[in-house]
Design a protein around this motif. Structure first.
Motif, short mmCIF file in Angstrom:
data_model
loop_
_atom_site.label_atom_id
_atom_site.label_comp_id
_atom_site.label_asym_id
_atom_site.label_seq_id
_atom_site.Cartn_x
_atom_site.Cartn_y
_atom_site.Cartn_z
N ILE A 618 -9.97 88.18 10.28
CA ILE A 618 -11.28 87.56 10.02
C ILE A 618 -11.15 86.05 9.95
CG2 ILE A 618 -13.05 87.30 8.22
CD1 ILE A 618 -13.03 90.27 7.86
N GLY A 619 -9.95 85.57 9.64
CA GLY A 619 -9.71 84.13 9.61
C GLY A 619 -9.87 83.46 10.96
N LYS A 620 -9.97 84.24 12.05
CA LYS A 620 -10.17 83.66 13.38
C LYS A 620 -11.63 83.31 13.66
CE LYS A 620 -6.43 86.44 15.41
NZ LYS A 620 -6.11 87.48 16.44
N LEU A 621 -12.54 83.74 12.80
CA LEU A 621 -13.98 83.54 13.04
C LEU A 621 -14.37 82.12 12.64
CD1 LEU A 621 -15.24 86.99 11.68
CD2 LEU A 621 -14.76 86.35 14.05
N ARG A 622 -14.05 81.16 13.50
CA ARG A 622 -14.21 79.75 13.16
C ARG A 622 -15.67 79.33 13.01
NH1 ARG A 622 -13.34 76.77 16.95
NH2 ARG A 622 -13.21 78.29 18.64
N PHE A 623 -16.61 80.11 13.57
CA PHE A 623 -18.02 79.74 13.48
C PHE A 623 -18.76 80.53 12.40
CE2 PHE A 623 -16.71 78.65 17.76
CZ PHE A 623 -17.22 77.36 17.91
N LEU A 624 -18.02 81.37 11.65
CA LEU A 624 -18.65 82.19 10.63
C LEU A 624 -19.27 81.31 9.55
CD1 LEU A 624 -18.98 85.25 10.02
CD2 LEU A 624 -17.10 85.00 8.39
N GLN A 625 -20.54 81.58 9.22
CA GLN A 625 -21.25 80.82 8.20
C GLN A 625 -21.42 81.61 6.90
OE1 GLN A 625 -24.73 80.25 10.66
NE2 GLN A 625 -24.23 78.09 11.03
N THR A 626 -21.58 82.92 7.00
CA THR A 626 -21.79 83.77 5.81
C THR A 626 -20.83 84.94 5.84
OG1 THR A 626 -24.13 83.19 5.66
CG2 THR A 626 -23.43 85.19 4.53
N PRO A 638 -7.07 86.76 1.17
CA PRO A 638 -5.81 86.15 1.63
C PRO A 638 -6.03 84.70 2.05
CG PRO A 638 -6.35 88.19 2.83
CD PRO A 638 -7.55 87.81 2.05
N SER A 639 -5.04 83.85 1.83
CA SER A 639 -5.16 82.45 2.25
C SER A 639 -5.39 82.33 3.74
CB SER A 639 -3.89 81.68 1.85
OG SER A 639 -3.73 81.65 0.45
N SER A 640 -4.80 83.24 4.52
CA SER A 640 -4.94 83.18 5.98
C SER A 640 -6.38 83.39 6.42
CB SER A 640 -4.05 84.23 6.64
OG SER A 640 -4.34 85.52 6.13
N VAL A 641 -7.19 84.06 5.58
CA VAL A 641 -8.61 84.25 5.90
C VAL A 641 -9.37 82.96 5.64
CG1 VAL A 641 -10.71 85.45 5.23
CG2 VAL A 641 -8.58 86.72 5.49
N ILE A 642 -9.12 82.38 4.47
CA ILE A 642 -9.90 81.22 4.04
C ILE A 642 -9.66 80.00 4.93
CG2 ILE A 642 -10.06 79.50 2.21
CD1 ILE A 642 -11.69 81.95 1.66
N THR A 643 -8.42 79.75 5.28
CA THR A 643 -8.11 78.50 5.97
C THR A 643 -8.77 78.37 7.33
OG1 THR A 643 -6.06 79.55 6.78
CG2 THR A 643 -5.89 78.17 4.80
N GLY A 644 -9.12 79.49 7.96
CA GLY A 644 -9.73 79.41 9.28
C GLY A 644 -11.25 79.33 9.27
N LEU A 645 -11.88 79.53 8.13
CA LEU A 645 -13.35 79.63 8.08
C LEU A 645 -13.96 78.30 7.64
CD1 LEU A 645 -13.67 83.15 6.41
CD2 LEU A 645 -13.48 82.58 8.82
N GLU A 646 -13.71 77.26 8.40
CA GLU A 646 -14.10 75.92 7.99
C GLU A 646 -15.60 75.67 8.05
OE1 GLU A 646 -11.81 73.19 10.24
OE2 GLU A 646 -9.90 73.78 9.31
N GLN A 647 -16.38 76.53 8.73
CA GLN A 647 -17.83 76.35 8.80
C GLN A 647 -18.58 77.27 7.84
OE1 GLN A 647 -19.76 75.88 12.57
NE2 GLN A 647 -17.88 75.25 13.61
N LEU A 648 -17.85 77.95 6.96
CA LEU A 648 -18.48 78.87 6.02
C LEU A 648 -19.40 78.11 5.06
CD1 LEU A 648 -18.03 81.96 5.77
CD2 LEU A 648 -16.61 81.49 3.77
N VAL A 649 -20.64 78.59 4.93
CA VAL A 649 -21.59 77.98 4.00
C VAL A 649 -21.92 78.91 2.83
CG1 VAL A 649 -22.67 76.38 5.62
CG2 VAL A 649 -23.51 78.72 5.47
N CYS A 650 -21.68 80.21 3.00
CA CYS A 650 -21.98 81.16 1.93
C CYS A 650 -20.88 82.20 1.85
CB CYS A 650 -23.33 81.84 2.19
SG CYS A 650 -23.76 83.14 0.99
N LEU A 651 -20.29 82.35 0.67
CA LEU A 651 -19.26 83.36 0.43
C LEU A 651 -19.64 84.12 -0.83
CD1 LEU A 651 -16.52 84.74 0.86
CD2 LEU A 651 -15.44 82.83 -0.33
#
Length: 919
Positions: A618-626, A638-651
């Motif tokens: 899921i960390g590959k989803l670079r355009f994921l917002q929510t 996992p840290s590997s999930v968070i580091t790739g989601l740089e456009q996340l606006v809602c978690l």
């Protein structure tokens, strides 16, 4: 027709972005993109023009052209997004030459592919442009039959046929006679849902009191009013035998003439504020004569702007039944289960109840439905057919519902284009579904309906704020209904659709091929928005253009792995209504690179003890917002999930204990909402300080150690991070009585409206008026109370709702130790709860304290009586509630309290005493 504008409003900015040098398109491709950009602007303008005309009033050529433009735009949007997903992959350092070459080749092929697709789209665009010119599509002047305005029927309804408005009529008449402030004196604006009976009510009041006035007028306002004509109509009504303004064109002269009269005017169906502000409002200024004005509107904002707002309620169940059965069987007697055969035969009772439930107390829905059934009174199957058809599109199978559709369409076509798309999008939800507001807003964002271009010039408005403004406007226009829990500020956190509105938007969505809820018609290749209700199997149909998939109540445990990977253009994937086998097997989701919204569920896993694991892909989803995990048991990210989601606006994490946040949190600098999460170290607490765009934060502290010092250090780091969040509006902190939540906050948190602290040791010292100048809702649960706490809380200038709970009040307190409240304390509080175990509630409210308090709840403590409170000094008190400790010992106190309420000027309602002996 204008629904295309919502999903595609982001296409023009994307095309403009492709022309930037960084994308390195060759000259031929750049020219093609430039051509498409210019052509799309023209198409955009024409579609807006087409969108203001009801579909049924357009000729077929214009409908076909608009449909083809929409399809071309969708395809172009898919091409641009696919290209950007490929070329915007960050170039990570790599020592392997083969990796560098692979990235270069991938981007080269992507540029060549976008050039080829652009040429294809360009040819289609040229053909559409030629067709537009050939058939003069720009010339939108539809030939249409002029129907009778269905609202006119309300003006000519016999008073004996009106049911269930007597109470509303009395309330409006009372409001008219009582008057109001200087600016809104004797003006009542009736607001409510289309078809609810606003015109009928206004006409009933008008008929009741018109004989008390020399001059009266009843005029209707169109969506695009001619102000001069409107004023002339008013004058004609006021002065029946030819009025002096007949030949006047100057608006000022017309207004002056209106001011000559002592009048009663009903202005029916005002759509916005402008006609009132520019003309109608001026017609009453400086008029000292006896006047009464009634207006009606669907828009709550307009109603409150014009005068005192009367919100018309739906019919009661009893009135709905009287109206329904009376029109079918000729009887208006009170309806109950004992029907005789000459009123309602018993076999029709069950289906009648279902129909009335779907009508929801809307008189026009009741009338139109009962009119349909009037000629079917002996055919039970046809009654069920009518019942089933409500919810599958107004007017689709029942021509008799045309009046209802026409009235609702007036409200629909009055919406701006972006709100049309947002409203039609709600047709994805099942009937009677409670739609969570925050979830809906983030779905709108992911679909591209919420655009920053709609913000105020120069403003820094977030996606969340813009989405909330859309939601509130639909509420104010009565197109959605508030539902769900109400927060301390009285704001509903969810909405529902009335069945008649759902009918309308389903039908409009079907006509425009917008939302698909049923598969199997052979057109799956064109499906882009799919919502499946109560399916028992996963859809196996190939849908190559699918961009949104929502599933409700799939009743079997499923594994979507064989099917989901084929939907490579998905932007929204909501599986929270499913029962997924497990989450770790969903690694293929990492290949759905277009995803903006992902909602997961693991209801099957909930019956097991083990928590869920989120796939690292899921960390590959670079355009994921929510990313919504609120229906899972994911206890750690996992840290590997968070580091790739740089456009996340809602978690949103998992409920109960929350999802533990990992290192690397500081990379999520776009986050606006972070809920149901837990920090487990000082380092993670410090990383929160990098999330300066946060507006909503819900976080708990859960350390593996019992050392108080480590808890204190972590809590201090958290408070310091909160102090850096200049945009924070709502903050929830859960600390489990292990920390005091002390830390440095140097700058005021000027946007903070709501604060909830659960089980801190004491009230934090940073809760003070200088640092929380806008705080409106405060909910504190602490272990110990300090002597000065009540005094400090009383100085918060904007506080309106307070709940203060103390689990173990200081044992040093004596019965004589009073919490005196100053005469200027709690100046704006309207609801207050003191739940202090063993301690002292504020005593002896002096005159001036809590002047706006309406609801007061408190716990009886040892050694004092209720007459210590001085309730007589609370001028606005409406409801009071005591929590006692002992049924027999506290009975005398309760009786004293009742006596205080009896002699109080407002006679506040006393809630039954509740008894509790523990925390």
């Amino acid at each position: 027709m204008e629904i295309a504008m919502g999903p595609l409003s982001s296409l023009l900015p994307k095309l403009a972005k492709l022309l930037e040098d960084e994308y390195k398109l060759h000259e031929g491709a750049r020219k093609g993109i430039k051509f498409l950009h210019n052509e799309r602007e023209t198409m955009h303008a024409v579609l807006r023009k087409v969108g203001d005309v009801p579909r049924e009033h357009l000729d077929e050529l214009k409908r076909i052209w608009a449909r083809d433009v929409r399809e071309l735009s969708y395809d172009m949007d898919d091409i641009v997004d696919t290209f950007m997903v490929t070329v915007e992959v960050p170039d990570r350092p790599s020592k392997k030459i083969i990796n560098k070459l692979r990235r270069k080749v991938t981007k080269f092929l992507a540029r060549r592919e976008v050039a080829q697709h652009t040429n294809d789209i360009k040819e289609r665009a040229k053909e559409l442009a030629e067709r537009r010119d050939r058939y003069k599509v720009d010339d939108i002047a539809p030939v249409r039959k002029i129907p009778v305005d269905p609202r006119l029927k309300a003006l000519y309804t016999d008073a004996t046929e009106i049911v269930g408005i007597e109470e509303a009529k009395k309330e409006v008449m009372t409001m008219l006679t009582k008057g109001g402030d200087d600016q809104k004196k004797n003006i009542v604006s009736v607001a409510g849902f289309g078809g609810l009976g606003k015109t009928t009510l206004a006409k009933a009041v008008y008929d009741e009191i018109k004989n008390d006035f020399v001059c009266t007028a009843f005029v209707s306002v169109s969506r695009n009013p001619d102000t001069k004509k409107l004023l002339k109509d008013m004058l004609y009504e006021l002065h029946k035998e030819g009025h002096p303004g007949e030949n006047l064109d100057d608006i000022k002269h017309l207004i002056d003439l209106v001011q000559m009269y002592r009048y009663l005017i009903v202005i029916d169906d005002i759509w916005d504020k402008e006609p009132w502000d520019k003309v109608l409002g001026h017609a009453r200024i400086e008029n000292n004569m006896s006047i009464r004005i009634i207006t009606t509107t669907c828009n709550i904002d307009v109603a409150e702007h014009i005068g005192r707002c009367y919100r018309l309620k739906p019919l009661s169940d009893e009135s709905s039944e009287m109206l329904f059965y009376g029109r079918i069987f000729g009887s208006k007697d009170k309806c109950n289960r004992q029907f005789s055969e000459d009123t309602c035969p018993a076999r029709f009772l069950d289906v009648s109840e279902k129909i009335l439930k779907k009508c929801g107390g809307v008189p026009l829905a009741v009338v139109t439905t009962s009119s349909l059934l009037a000629n079917k009174s002996e055919k039970i199957k046809e009654w069920y057919d009518v019942c089933d058809s409500i919810g599958s599109g107004l007017g689709k199978n029942n021509p008799g519902m045309d009046d209802m559709r026409e009235i609702l369409l007036l409200s629909y076509y009055d919406l701006p284009s972006h709100l049309k798309a947002c409203l039609l999008y709600l047709s994805i939800f099942p009937e009677d579904y409670e739609i969570r507001k925050d979830m809906l807003i983030w779905r709108w964002v992911a679909e591209g309906f919420v655009q920053k271009g709609h913000q105020a010039a120069g403003g820094q408005i977030s996606f969340l704020e813009i989405g909330e403004s859309y939601f509130n406007e639909l509420l104010n226009r009565s197109l959605i209904q508030p539902a769900g829990k109400v927060d301390m500020e009285g704001t509903h956190q969810a909405c529902r659709l009335h069945d008649t509105v759902l009918d309308l938007i389903i039908q409009l969505s079907i006509e425009e091929s917008f939302i698909t809820t049923v598969l199997g018609d052979g057109m799956e290749i064109k499906v882009r928005w799919l919502s499946l209700h109560n399916y028992n199997t996963w859809p196996t149909t190939k849908m190559p253009k699918l961009r949104s998939l929502t599933i409700f109540k799939l009743d079997v445990v499923i594994d979507p792995t064989p099917y989901l990977p084929r939907y490579c253009l998905l932007r929204v994937l909501d599986l929270q209504g499913c029962r997924l086998k497990n989450l770790v097997s969903l690694g293929f989701l990492g290949n759905l690179t277009h995803l903006r919204y992902l909602g997961l569920s693991s209801r099957y896993a909930r019956i097991h003890a083990n928590p869920d694991q989120l796939p690292v892909e899921i960390g590959k989803l670079r355009f994921l917002q929510t990313l919504d995990l609120s229906e899972t048991r994911v206890d750690e990210l996992p840290s590997s999930v968070i580091t790739g989601l740089e456009q996340l606006v809602c978690l949103r994490g998992a409920p109960v204990w929350g999802t533990m946040l990992p290192d690397g949190l500081k990379n999520l600098t776009c986050l606006e909402v972070l809920e149901m999460t837990t920090i487990t170290s000082e380092r993670i607490a410090e990383e929160l300080g990098h999330l300066t765009k946060l507006r909503i934060l819900e976080v708990g502290i859960l350390l593996s150690t019992t050392e108080d010092d480590e808890w204190r250090v972590c809590a201090k780091a958290l408070v310091e991070s909160v102090g850096k969040m200049a945009k924070i509006e709502s903050l929830d902190i859960h600390v489990l009585c292990k920390a005091n939540l002390e830390g440095p906050i140097e700058e005021p948190l000027g946007n903070m409206r709501r604060l909830y602290i659960d089980r801190a040791t004491m009230v934090p010292t940073w809760i003070q008026p200088e640092l929380l100048p806008t705080l409106s809702c405060l909910d504190l649960e602490v272990k110990y109370e300090r002597r000065e706490d009540i005094h400090v809380l009383g100085t918060l200038p904007c506080l309106r709702h307070l709940r203060f709970k103390v689990y173990l009040a200081g044992i040093w307190q004596e019965a004589s130790d009073r919490r005196m409240v100053g005469p200027d304390a709690f100046p704006r509080v309207i609801s207050c709860e003191f739940d202090i175990h063993g301690g002292m509630v504020p005593s002896i409210f002096p005159l001036g304290a809590m002047p706006m308090l309406e609801y007061f709840k408190f716990r009886l403590s040892r050694g004092w009586t209720v007459d210590d409170l001085g309730l007589g000094h609370l001028p606005s008190l409406r409801i009071a509630h005591i929590v006692g400790r002992d049924r027999f010992r506290d009975w005398e106190a309760f009786k004293t309290f009742e006596h205080e309420a009896t002699v109080h000027a407002n006679h506040p309602r006393i809630e039954p005493m509740v008894y509790t002996s523990g925390v």
